[in-house]
Design a protein around this motif. Structure first.
Motif, short mmCIF file in Angstrom:
data_model
loop_
_atom_site.label_atom_id
_atom_site.label_comp_id
_atom_site.label_asym_id
_atom_site.label_seq_id
_atom_site.Cartn_x
_atom_site.Cartn_y
_atom_site.Cartn_z
N TRP A 60 0.58 -1.34 -0.33
CA TRP A 60 0.27 0.20 0.13
C TRP A 60 0.50 1.07 -0.12
N ALA A 61 2.15 1.35 0.56
CA ALA A 61 3.17 2.55 0.95
C ALA A 61 2.92 2.27 -0.72
N ARG A 62 3.94 1.60 -1.31
CA ARG A 62 5.17 1.76 -2.80
C ARG A 62 3.47 2.01 -3.90
N TRP A 63 2.19 1.95 -3.08
CA TRP A 63 1.33 2.17 -4.23
C TRP A 63 0.74 3.79 -4.01
N ARG A 64 1.08 4.44 -2.41
CA ARG A 64 0.90 5.50 -2.75
C ARG A 64 2.08 6.55 -2.18
N ARG A 65 2.88 6.46 -3.14
CA ARG A 65 3.99 6.78 -2.58
C ARG A 65 4.27 8.41 -3.59
N GLU A 67 5.55 9.75 -6.04
CA GLU A 67 6.43 9.62 -7.42
C GLU A 67 6.09 8.33 -8.38
N SER A 68 4.89 7.68 -7.54
CA SER A 68 4.20 6.37 -7.73
C SER A 68 3.53 6.97 -9.26
N ILE A 69 3.35 6.16 -9.86
CA ILE A 69 2.38 6.11 -11.44
C ILE A 69 1.17 5.75 -10.89
N HIS A 70 1.24 5.54 -9.65
CA HIS A 70 -0.58 5.25 -9.48
C HIS A 70 -1.33 6.03 -8.22
N SER A 71 -0.38 7.51 -8.19
CA SER A 71 -0.94 8.76 -6.75
C SER A 71 -1.02 9.30 -7.94
N ASN A 72 -2.38 10.13 -7.70
CA ASN A 72 -2.17 11.54 -7.97
C ASN A 72 -0.93 12.58 -7.99
N LEU A 73 -0.28 13.28 -7.63
CA LEU A 73 0.98 14.38 -7.74
C LEU A 73 -0.25 15.21 -6.92
N ASP A 74 -0.87 15.63 -7.23
CA ASP A 74 -1.39 17.33 -6.92
C ASP A 74 -2.22 17.01 -5.83
N SER A 75 -2.66 15.74 -5.65
CA SER A 75 -3.28 15.57 -3.91
C SER A 75 -2.33 15.68 -2.73
N PRO A 76 -3.09 16.82 -1.31
CA PRO A 76 -2.34 16.73 -0.70
C PRO A 76 -2.37 15.29 0.16
N HIS A 77 -3.63 14.77 -0.27
CA HIS A 77 -3.96 13.02 0.92
C HIS A 77 -2.86 12.46 0.23
N VAL A 78 -2.17 12.36 -0.77
CA VAL A 78 -1.34 11.31 -1.12
C VAL A 78 0.06 11.41 0.13
N LEU A 79 0.83 12.39 0.44
CA LEU A 79 2.06 12.37 1.13
C LEU A 79 1.06 11.55 2.33
N SER A 80 0.05 11.75 2.34
CA SER A 80 -0.32 11.82 4.30
C SER A 80 -0.72 10.44 4.40
N SER A 81 -1.06 9.44 2.67
CA SER A 81 -1.46 8.60 3.43
C SER A 81 -0.15 7.72 3.52
N TYR A 82 0.49 7.62 2.31
CA TYR A 82 1.82 7.25 2.19
C TYR A 82 2.41 6.85 3.28
N ARG A 83 2.89 8.66 3.93
CA ARG A 83 3.22 8.44 5.49
C ARG A 83 2.41 7.55 6.74
N THR A 84 0.80 7.47 6.65
CA THR A 84 0.72 6.36 6.86
C THR A 84 0.61 4.68 7.19
N TRP A 85 1.29 4.36 5.67
CA TRP A 85 1.08 2.61 5.27
C TRP A 85 2.52 2.72 5.79
N VAL A 86 4.09 3.49 5.85
CA VAL A 86 4.95 3.69 5.89
C VAL A 86 4.78 3.34 8.02
N ARG A 87 3.83 4.25 7.79
CA ARG A 87 4.12 3.66 9.81
C ARG A 87 3.69 2.88 10.00
#
Length: 144
Positions: A60-65, A67-87
């Motif tokens: 899930w973290a890799r999917w939401r990274r 720089e991933s092609i699967h994530s929307n780079l403009d969304s502030p939610h992306v970084l928050s979601s990535y950090r959550t899955w990393v945690r």
């Protein structure tokens, strides 16, 4: 951080999870050879489940990274979601290591007086490692 999480969730957790599953099979096959087979199985089962959860969180973290092609780079939610899955990946990995160390300590606890001192010392080393890992985990959480 991404490389460390990828290594933990893509290499270490699956390897240690498989090793732990093998230990469960060993205890189940000959439970009379262990001082606390029930507790040992519980500790090792929890460790395996946490290793699997760690692997899943890594996906899930890799999917939401960001720089991933699967994530929307403009969304502030992306970084928050990535950090959550990393945690989640980091917490489950650390908890699984602690439980694995406790399970190994339980495996080494002597059932008779043969090599009792050495086996208690070996078991104590694993319990000390579990305690050290717990301190390390909480210290790392406090510093970020």
């Amino acid at each position: 951080m991404a490389d460390a999480i990828d290594s933990a969730t893509g290499v270490a957790a699956p390897l240690l999870g498989g090793f732990t599953l093998t230990l469960i099979a060993l205890v189940v096959q000959d439970d009379k050879e262990f001082r606390w087979p029930g507790w040992t199985l519980l500790l090792l089962t929890l460790a395996v489940l946490l290793f699997i959860t760690c692997v899943q969180a890594g996906f899930w973290a890799r999917w939401r990274r960001p720089e991933s092609i699967h994530s929307n780079l403009d969304s502030p939610h992306v970084l928050s979601s990535y950090r959550t899955w990393v945690r989640v990946a980091r917490d489950t990995y650390d908890a699984a290591i602690i439980l694995l160390f406790c399970g190994l300590g339980a495996i080494l606890a002597p059932i008779d007086h043969h090599d009792e001192v050495q086996r208690w010392l070996a078991a104590g080393l694993f319990l000390g490692a579990a305690f050290s890992e717990a301190i390390w985990h909480f210290a790392a959480r406090r510093t970020g």
